[in-house]
Design a protein around this motif. Sequence first.
Motif, PDB file in Angstrom:
ATOM      1  N   LEU A  52       0.805  -1.214   0.000  1.00 61.53           N
ATOM      2  CA  LEU A  52       0.000   0.000   0.000  1.00 61.53           C
ATOM      3  C   LEU A  52       0.839   1.265   0.000  1.00 61.53           C
ATOM      4  O   LEU A  52       0.303   2.363   0.041  1.00 61.53           O
ATOM      5  CB  LEU A  52      -0.942  -0.002   1.216  1.00 61.53           C
ATOM      6  N   ASP A  53       2.159   1.130  -0.017  1.00 61.22           N
ATOM      7  CA  ASP A  53       3.006   2.317  -0.051  1.00 61.22           C
ATOM      8  C   ASP A  53       2.788   3.082  -1.344  1.00 61.22           C
ATOM      9  O   ASP A  53       2.638   2.483  -2.409  1.00 61.22           O
ATOM     10  CB  ASP A  53       4.482   1.918   0.044  1.00 61.22           C
ATOM     11  N   PRO A  54       2.778   4.410  -1.304  1.00 65.28           N
ATOM     12  CA  PRO A  54       2.611   5.187  -2.525  1.00 65.28           C
ATOM     13  C   PRO A  54       3.792   5.004  -3.450  1.00 65.28           C
ATOM     14  O   PRO A  54       4.897   4.687  -3.006  1.00 65.28           O
ATOM     15  CB  PRO A  54       2.526   6.636  -2.023  1.00 65.28           C
ATOM     16  N   LEU A  72       0.159   6.343 -14.380  1.00 67.17           N
ATOM     17  CA  LEU A  72      -0.107   7.402 -13.406  1.00 67.17           C
ATOM     18  C   LEU A  72       0.301   6.941 -12.004  1.00 67.17           C
ATOM     19  O   LEU A  72       0.203   5.756 -11.679  1.00 67.17           O
ATOM     20  CB  LEU A  72      -1.586   7.778 -13.414  1.00 67.17           C
ATOM     21  N   PRO A  73       0.754   7.871 -11.160  1.00 66.33           N
ATOM     22  CA  PRO A  73       1.129   7.500  -9.789  1.00 66.33           C
ATOM     23  C   PRO A  73      -0.054   6.909  -9.033  1.00 66.33           C
ATOM     24  O   PRO A  73      -1.138   7.498  -9.011  1.00 66.33           O
ATOM     25  CB  PRO A  73       1.564   8.835  -9.170  1.00 66.33           C
ATOM     26  N   HIS A  74       0.138   5.731  -8.450  1.00 65.35           N
ATOM     27  CA  HIS A  74      -0.928   5.108  -7.670  1.00 65.35           C
ATOM     28  C   HIS A  74      -0.316   4.101  -6.706  1.00 65.35           C
ATOM     29  O   HIS A  74       0.815   3.631  -6.889  1.00 65.35           O
ATOM     30  CB  HIS A  74      -1.956   4.421  -8.584  1.00 65.35           C
ATOM     31  N   ARG A  75      -1.058   3.784  -5.659  1.00 64.45           N
ATOM     32  CA  ARG A  75      -0.621   2.796  -4.687  1.00 64.45           C
ATOM     33  C   ARG A  75      -0.887   1.382  -5.203  1.00 64.45           C
ATOM     34  O   ARG A  75      -1.641   1.187  -6.146  1.00 64.45           O
ATOM     35  CB  ARG A  75      -1.336   3.011  -3.351  1.00 64.45           C
ATOM     36  N   GLN A 105      -8.657   5.290  -4.515  1.00 63.19           N
ATOM     37  CA  GLN A 105      -7.512   6.157  -4.278  1.00 63.19           C
ATOM     38  C   GLN A 105      -7.511   7.292  -5.288  1.00 63.19           C
ATOM     39  O   GLN A 105      -8.216   7.246  -6.297  1.00 63.19           O
ATOM     40  CB  GLN A 105      -6.202   5.363  -4.360  1.00 63.19           C
ATOM     41  N   ARG A 106      -6.724   8.314  -4.987  1.00 62.73           N
ATOM     42  CA  ARG A 106      -6.640   9.456  -5.880  1.00 62.73           C
ATOM     43  C   ARG A 106      -5.547   9.212  -6.918  1.00 62.73           C
ATOM     44  O   ARG A 106      -4.409   8.940  -6.583  1.00 62.73           O
ATOM     45  CB  ARG A 106      -6.341  10.735  -5.087  1.00 62.73           C
ATOM     46  N   VAL A 107      -5.920   9.307  -8.172  1.00 58.27           N
ATOM     47  CA  VAL A 107      -4.993   9.120  -9.289  1.00 58.27           C
ATOM     48  C   VAL A 107      -5.082  10.363 -10.169  1.00 58.27           C
ATOM     49  O   VAL A 107      -6.046  10.559 -10.890  1.00 58.27           O
ATOM     50  CB  VAL A 107      -5.346   7.862 -10.104  1.00 58.27           C
ATOM     51  N   GLY A 108      -4.091  11.238 -10.081  1.00 58.23           N
ATOM     52  CA  GLY A 108      -4.152  12.490 -10.825  1.00 58.23           C
ATOM     53  C   GLY A 108      -4.909  13.550 -10.048  1.00 58.23           C
ATOM     54  O   GLY A 108      -5.141  13.432  -8.840  1.00 58.23           O
ATOM     55  N   ASP A 109      -5.343  14.619 -10.747  1.00 58.51           N
ATOM     56  CA  ASP A 109      -6.100  15.662 -10.073  1.00 58.51           C
ATOM     57  C   ASP A 109      -7.521  15.173  -9.792  1.00 58.51           C
ATOM     58  O   ASP A 109      -7.891  14.043 -10.130  1.00 58.51           O
ATOM     59  CB  ASP A 109      -6.100  16.960 -10.895  1.00 58.51           C
ATOM     60  N   ARG A 110      -8.333  16.042  -9.172  1.00 54.83           N
ATOM     61  CA  ARG A 110      -9.665  15.595  -8.757  1.00 54.83           C
ATOM     62  C   ARG A 110     -10.546  15.233  -9.941  1.00 54.83           C
ATOM     63  O   ARG A 110     -11.328  14.271  -9.881  1.00 54.83           O
ATOM     64  CB  ARG A 110     -10.326  16.688  -7.918  1.00 54.83           C
ATOM     65  N   THR A 159      -9.348  11.911 -11.300  1.00 57.76           N
ATOM     66  CA  THR A 159      -9.644  10.871 -10.317  1.00 57.76           C
ATOM     67  C   THR A 159     -11.098  10.423 -10.416  1.00 57.76           C
ATOM     68  O   THR A 159     -11.400   9.226 -10.422  1.00 57.76           O
ATOM     69  CB  THR A 159      -9.341  11.370  -8.894  1.00 57.76           C
ATOM     70  N   TRP A 160     -12.015  11.401 -10.505  1.00 54.54           N
ATOM     71  CA  TRP A 160     -13.428  11.050 -10.608  1.00 54.54           C
ATOM     72  C   TRP A 160     -13.751  10.393 -11.942  1.00 54.54           C
ATOM     73  O   TRP A 160     -14.611   9.508 -12.020  1.00 54.54           O
ATOM     74  CB  TRP A 160     -14.302  12.274 -10.380  1.00 54.54           C
ATOM     75  N   ALA A 161     -13.065  10.810 -12.996  1.00 49.55           N
ATOM     76  CA  ALA A 161     -13.263  10.164 -14.301  1.00 49.55           C
ATOM     77  C   ALA A 161     -12.856   8.697 -14.233  1.00 49.55           C
ATOM     78  O   ALA A 161     -13.564   7.813 -14.745  1.00 49.55           O
ATOM     79  CB  ALA A 161     -12.456  10.900 -15.369  1.00 49.55           C
ATOM     80  N   ILE A 162     -11.720   8.422 -13.593  1.00 46.69           N
ATOM     81  CA  ILE A 162     -11.239   7.047 -13.477  1.00 46.69           C
ATOM     82  C   ILE A 162     -12.147   6.231 -12.568  1.00 46.69           C
ATOM     83  O   ILE A 162     -12.490   5.080 -12.879  1.00 46.69           O
ATOM     84  CB  ILE A 162      -9.789   7.044 -12.960  1.00 46.69           C
ATOM     85  N   ARG A 163     -12.568   6.816 -11.450  1.00 44.46           N
ATOM     86  CA  ARG A 163     -13.462   6.097 -10.541  1.00 44.46           C
ATOM     87  C   ARG A 163     -14.760   5.704 -11.240  1.00 44.46           C
ATOM     88  O   ARG A 163     -15.195   4.546 -11.178  1.00 44.46           O
ATOM     89  CB  ARG A 163     -13.773   6.967  -9.326  1.00 44.46           C
TER      90      ARG A 163
END
Length: 329
Positions: free
Chosen positions: A5-7, A73-76, A147-152, A155-159
């Motif tokens: 779970l580390d970033p 993209l940066p993600h855990r 989790q948050r991936v990119g800006d808000r 992130t919502w688009a991916i979710r």
Amino acid sequence: MSAVLDPPRTATRPLHRPLLLMVASMALLLVVSAVGMVADDRVLLGAPVWGKPLKFAVSFIVYGLTLAWLLTLPHRASRWTWWMATLLAVTGMLDVGVVVVQAARGTFSHFNQADDPFNNVIQPIFSVGVQLLMLANVVLAGLLIFQRVGDRVLTWAIRAGLAFVIAGIGLGLLIPVRSNEVWTAKDAAGHVVPLAAQHNVGVPDGGPGLPLTGWSTVGGDLRIPHFVGLHGLQVMLIVALVLGFLASRVTRLRDEQTRTGLMIVAAVAYAGLIVVVTWQALRGQALIHPDGQTLGALALLMSATMAAGWAVLAAGGSPGRRRVVRPGA
């Protein structure tokens, strides 16, 4: 488990090679299928035998490229996502390979219950591959959606997009779930083949269909909500891209909160669209022949979406014109 779970330590990652290999194989299949559509005149249920491999190739190319980019993209939990994406790539190539083999044989890949030595071997492989493919998608969505991936906005688009992918998988399961008896159809050679499910509602599979997709034009077709859900991720990412493009030109959209609100409105609207096309298909109604109820539902959905969009814009105001309150004013 804590290490998982580390970033991530890096801002970006290279494109996922197994997914790129899958995409390359699907690109080759696309060419082969296109040639087959021209050179091979055999049909299954009125559709060219190479039509299904061609559609699968296009779908996996689009999804594979999208996912390969997303995983940069940066993600855990990046190790887990890498392995799940690898599982997806391997099972995707395996399952589409079965589709290609069965197309070359002039018979059905999905729900084929024919009792012959070859089919008794290849169908269980196909079934296991489908289940592993679904598992990989569900685990990937579970790892990324919370989790948050990119800006808000992104992130919502991916979710939302990943949620739609899972919904699309679930809607695909409606096809076998609704079927309570085996029916028969003829393969390209005229042999009768028992099949365990039908995707049409109200009319038998086959018959008149839309160009390229083959979706029924005379009855309901459960492949439509399945498709709309599976490719919701691409739609949501396009919406996020458009909002980002407009932000440099429209003052109100420079506020990230406003763009995020519009992104959520778009996601809710797309969810509503999935509900409408599913409802339409289950009522045995062709996509291109909506009745008054379907048109009314679409009109209500469009009105609610426009109202919600205007509300978000009004609440966001104009960031460039906000009053600055000075001390002592």
